[in-house]
Design a protein around this motif. Structure first.
Motif, PDB file in Angstrom:
ATOM      1  N   LYS A  30       0.836  -1.207   0.000  1.00 22.86           N
ATOM      2  CA  LYS A  30       0.000   0.000   0.000  1.00 22.86           C
ATOM      3  C   LYS A  30       0.870   1.256   0.000  1.00 22.86           C
ATOM      4  CE  LYS A  30      -3.697   2.247   2.578  1.00 22.86           C
ATOM      5  NZ  LYS A  30      -4.601   2.166   3.720  1.00 22.86           N
ATOM      6  N   ARG A  31       1.876   1.285   0.860  1.00 29.59           N
ATOM      7  CA  ARG A  31       2.775   2.442   0.912  1.00 29.59           C
ATOM      8  C   ARG A  31       3.543   2.608  -0.401  1.00 29.59           C
ATOM      9  NH1 ARG A  31       4.045   0.453   6.199  1.00 29.59           N
ATOM     10  NH2 ARG A  31       6.036  -0.256   5.381  1.00 29.59           N
ATOM     11  N   HIS A  32       4.000   1.492  -0.955  1.00 34.91           N
ATOM     12  CA  HIS A  32       4.749   1.540  -2.215  1.00 34.91           C
ATOM     13  C   HIS A  32       3.850   2.040  -3.352  1.00 34.91           C
ATOM     14  CE1 HIS A  32       7.928   0.541  -5.042  1.00 34.91           C
ATOM     15  NE2 HIS A  32       7.033  -0.090  -5.782  1.00 34.91           N
ATOM     16  N   GLY A  33       2.621   1.553  -3.393  1.00 34.95           N
ATOM     17  CA  GLY A  33       1.671   1.993  -4.419  1.00 34.95           C
ATOM     18  C   GLY A  33       1.388   3.479  -4.322  1.00 34.95           C
ATOM     19  N   GLU A  34       1.175   3.973  -3.111  1.00 36.67           N
ATOM     20  CA  GLU A  34       0.947   5.408  -2.919  1.00 36.67           C
ATOM     21  C   GLU A  34       2.155   6.218  -3.375  1.00 36.67           C
ATOM     22  OE1 GLU A  34       0.015   5.371   1.255  1.00 36.67           O
ATOM     23  OE2 GLU A  34      -2.136   5.517   0.852  1.00 36.67           O
ATOM     24  N   GLN A  35       3.335   5.735  -3.079  1.00 38.01           N
ATOM     25  CA  GLN A  35       4.563   6.437  -3.475  1.00 38.01           C
ATOM     26  C   GLN A  35       4.707   6.476  -4.996  1.00 38.01           C
ATOM     27  OE1 GLN A  35       6.614   8.160  -1.482  1.00 38.01           O
ATOM     28  NE2 GLN A  35       7.715   8.817  -3.289  1.00 38.01           N
ATOM     29  N   LEU A  36       4.424   5.365  -5.660  1.00 40.09           N
ATOM     30  CA  LEU A  36       4.497   5.335  -7.127  1.00 40.09           C
ATOM     31  C   LEU A  36       3.508   6.316  -7.742  1.00 40.09           C
ATOM     32  CD1 LEU A  36       4.815   1.525  -7.919  1.00 40.09           C
ATOM     33  CD2 LEU A  36       6.500   3.291  -8.383  1.00 40.09           C
ATOM     34  N   LEU A  37       2.288   6.346  -7.213  1.00 45.51           N
ATOM     35  CA  LEU A  37       1.268   7.265  -7.730  1.00 45.51           C
ATOM     36  C   LEU A  37       1.696   8.720  -7.516  1.00 45.51           C
ATOM     37  CD1 LEU A  37      -1.867   5.369  -6.460  1.00 45.51           C
ATOM     38  CD2 LEU A  37      -1.268   5.728  -8.859  1.00 45.51           C
ATOM     39  N   LEU A  38       2.266   9.001  -6.368  1.00 51.40           N
ATOM     40  CA  LEU A  38       2.734  10.349  -6.068  1.00 51.40           C
ATOM     41  C   LEU A  38       3.862  10.753  -7.020  1.00 51.40           C
ATOM     42  CD1 LEU A  38       2.376  12.693  -4.068  1.00 51.40           C
ATOM     43  CD2 LEU A  38       4.120  11.625  -2.659  1.00 51.40           C
ATOM     44  N   GLU A  39       4.828   9.878  -7.235  1.00 48.70           N
ATOM     45  CA  GLU A  39       5.953  10.151  -8.128  1.00 48.70           C
ATOM     46  C   GLU A  39       5.501  10.409  -9.559  1.00 48.70           C
ATOM     47  OE1 GLU A  39       8.609   6.830  -7.826  1.00 48.70           O
ATOM     48  OE2 GLU A  39       9.167   7.306  -5.754  1.00 48.70           O
ATOM     49  N   LYS A  40       4.467   9.694  -9.989  1.00 51.25           N
ATOM     50  CA  LYS A  40       3.988   9.809 -11.363  1.00 51.25           C
ATOM     51  C   LYS A  40       2.843  10.822 -11.489  1.00 51.25           C
ATOM     52  CE  LYS A  40       5.412   5.095 -12.386  1.00 51.25           C
ATOM     53  NZ  LYS A  40       6.433   5.323 -13.371  1.00 51.25           N
ATOM     54  N   ASP A  41       2.559  11.548 -10.396  1.00 49.16           N
ATOM     55  CA  ASP A  41       1.513  12.566 -10.354  1.00 49.16           C
ATOM     56  C   ASP A  41       0.148  11.988 -10.747  1.00 49.16           C
ATOM     57  OD1 ASP A  41       0.613  15.134  -9.771  1.00 49.16           O
ATOM     58  OD2 ASP A  41       0.853  15.817 -11.848  1.00 49.16           O
ATOM     59  N   LEU A  42      -0.158  10.799 -10.230  1.00 49.42           N
ATOM     60  CA  LEU A  42      -1.417  10.122 -10.544  1.00 49.42           C
ATOM     61  C   LEU A  42      -2.289   9.895  -9.309  1.00 49.42           C
ATOM     62  CD1 LEU A  42      -0.024   7.426 -13.022  1.00 49.42           C
ATOM     63  CD2 LEU A  42      -1.297   9.509 -13.600  1.00 49.42           C
ATOM     64  N   LEU A  43      -1.900  10.443  -8.185  1.00 53.07           N
ATOM     65  CA  LEU A  43      -2.639  10.204  -6.943  1.00 53.07           C
ATOM     66  C   LEU A  43      -4.083  10.693  -7.032  1.00 53.07           C
ATOM     67  CD1 LEU A  43      -1.950   8.811  -4.325  1.00 53.07           C
ATOM     68  CD2 LEU A  43      -1.294  10.996  -3.364  1.00 53.07           C
ATOM     69  N   GLY A  44      -4.342  11.744  -7.791  1.00 45.55           N
ATOM     70  CA  GLY A  44      -5.699  12.279  -7.929  1.00 45.55           C
ATOM     71  C   GLY A  44      -6.523  11.605  -9.007  1.00 45.55           C
ATOM     72  N   LYS A  45      -5.906  10.723  -9.783  1.00 45.59           N
ATOM     73  CA  LYS A  45      -6.615   9.997 -10.846  1.00 45.59           C
ATOM     74  C   LYS A  45      -7.272   8.742 -10.270  1.00 45.59           C
ATOM     75  CE  LYS A  45      -5.120  12.577 -14.282  1.00 45.59           C
ATOM     76  NZ  LYS A  45      -6.005  13.345 -15.135  1.00 45.59           N
ATOM     77  N   THR A  46      -8.193   8.174 -11.020  1.00 43.85           N
ATOM     78  CA  THR A  46      -8.798   6.914 -10.620  1.00 43.85           C
ATOM     79  C   THR A  46      -7.702   5.853 -10.582  1.00 43.85           C
ATOM     80  OG1 THR A  46     -10.909   7.516 -11.607  1.00 43.85           O
ATOM     81  CG2 THR A  46     -10.517   5.164 -11.230  1.00 43.85           C
ATOM     82  N   HIS A  47      -7.591   5.157  -9.454  1.00 43.08           N
ATOM     83  CA  HIS A  47      -6.537   4.140  -9.338  1.00 43.08           C
ATOM     84  C   HIS A  47      -6.961   3.032  -8.378  1.00 43.08           C
ATOM     85  CE1 HIS A  47      -5.504   7.054  -6.099  1.00 43.08           C
ATOM     86  NE2 HIS A  47      -5.301   5.945  -5.398  1.00 43.08           N
ATOM     87  N   ARG A  48      -6.230   1.930  -8.474  1.00 44.41           N
ATOM     88  CA  ARG A  48      -6.439   0.810  -7.555  1.00 44.41           C
ATOM     89  C   ARG A  48      -5.153   0.006  -7.444  1.00 44.41           C
ATOM     90  NH1 ARG A  48     -10.202  -1.694 -11.884  1.00 44.41           N
ATOM     91  NH2 ARG A  48      -8.688  -2.752 -13.175  1.00 44.41           N
ATOM     92  N   CYS A  49      -4.988  -0.584  -6.279  1.00 44.98           N
ATOM     93  CA  CYS A  49      -3.871  -1.491  -6.042  1.00 44.98           C
ATOM     94  C   CYS A  49      -4.467  -2.754  -5.433  1.00 44.98           C
ATOM     95  CB  CYS A  49      -2.860  -0.857  -5.098  1.00 44.98           C
ATOM     96  SG  CYS A  49      -1.411  -1.911  -4.794  1.00 44.98           S
ATOM     97  N   THR A  50      -4.152  -3.896  -6.018  1.00 44.15           N
ATOM     98  CA  THR A  50      -4.710  -5.155  -5.549  1.00 44.15           C
ATOM     99  C   THR A  50      -3.617  -6.134  -5.145  1.00 44.15           C
ATOM    100  OG1 THR A  50      -4.823  -5.974  -7.823  1.00 44.15           O
ATOM    101  CG2 THR A  50      -6.811  -4.964  -6.940  1.00 44.15           C
ATOM    102  N   SER A  51      -3.977  -6.983  -4.201  1.00 43.58           N
ATOM    103  CA  SER A  51      -3.062  -8.025  -3.722  1.00 43.58           C
ATOM    104  C   SER A  51      -3.208  -9.263  -4.598  1.00 43.58           C
ATOM    105  CB  SER A  51      -3.394  -8.369  -2.271  1.00 43.58           C
ATOM    106  OG  SER A  51      -4.597  -9.103  -2.207  1.00 43.58           O
ATOM    107  N   PRO A  52      -2.327 -10.239  -4.432  1.00 44.04           N
ATOM    108  CA  PRO A  52      -2.431 -11.476  -5.205  1.00 44.04           C
ATOM    109  C   PRO A  52      -3.747 -12.227  -4.954  1.00 44.04           C
ATOM    110  CG  PRO A  52      -0.302 -11.353  -4.132  1.00 44.04           C
ATOM    111  CD  PRO A  52      -1.118 -10.221  -3.609  1.00 44.04           C
ATOM    112  N   SER A  53      -4.342 -12.029  -3.783  1.00 43.64           N
ATOM    113  CA  SER A  53      -5.607 -12.699  -3.465  1.00 43.64           C
ATOM    114  C   SER A  53      -6.824 -11.890  -3.922  1.00 43.64           C
ATOM    115  CB  SER A  53      -5.707 -12.962  -1.962  1.00 43.64           C
ATOM    116  OG  SER A  53      -5.769 -11.736  -1.250  1.00 43.64           O
TER     117      SER A  53
END
Length: 61
Positions: A30-53
């Motif tokens: 979750k933290r890594h996903g948020e960081q990637l979105l922040l770096e790519k300036d996509l935090l305000g766009k529609t997004h999702r991060c899912t686990s293997p399950s």
């Protein structure tokens, strides 16, 4: 390590990001996903991060 999936979209459905990454657990992913979105300036766009399950760790519409 588990494989997680991060995607981000424009309002019209155009995919802006489709990235897989490995993390030790859901909280780290979750933290890594948020960081990637922040770096790519996509935090305000529609997004999702899912686990293997299929668990939804991050979601914004």
């Amino acid at each position: 390590m588990k494989m997680y999936k991060l995607t981000a979209f424009e309002a019209n459905g155009e995919k802006l990001l489709d990235e897989s990454f490995q993390a030790e657990n859901d909280e780290v992913a979750k933290r890594h996903g948020e960081q990637l979105l922040l770096e790519k300036d996509l935090l305000g766009k529609t997004h999702r991060c899912t686990s293997p399950s299929g668990k939804l760790l991050l979601f914004h519409s």
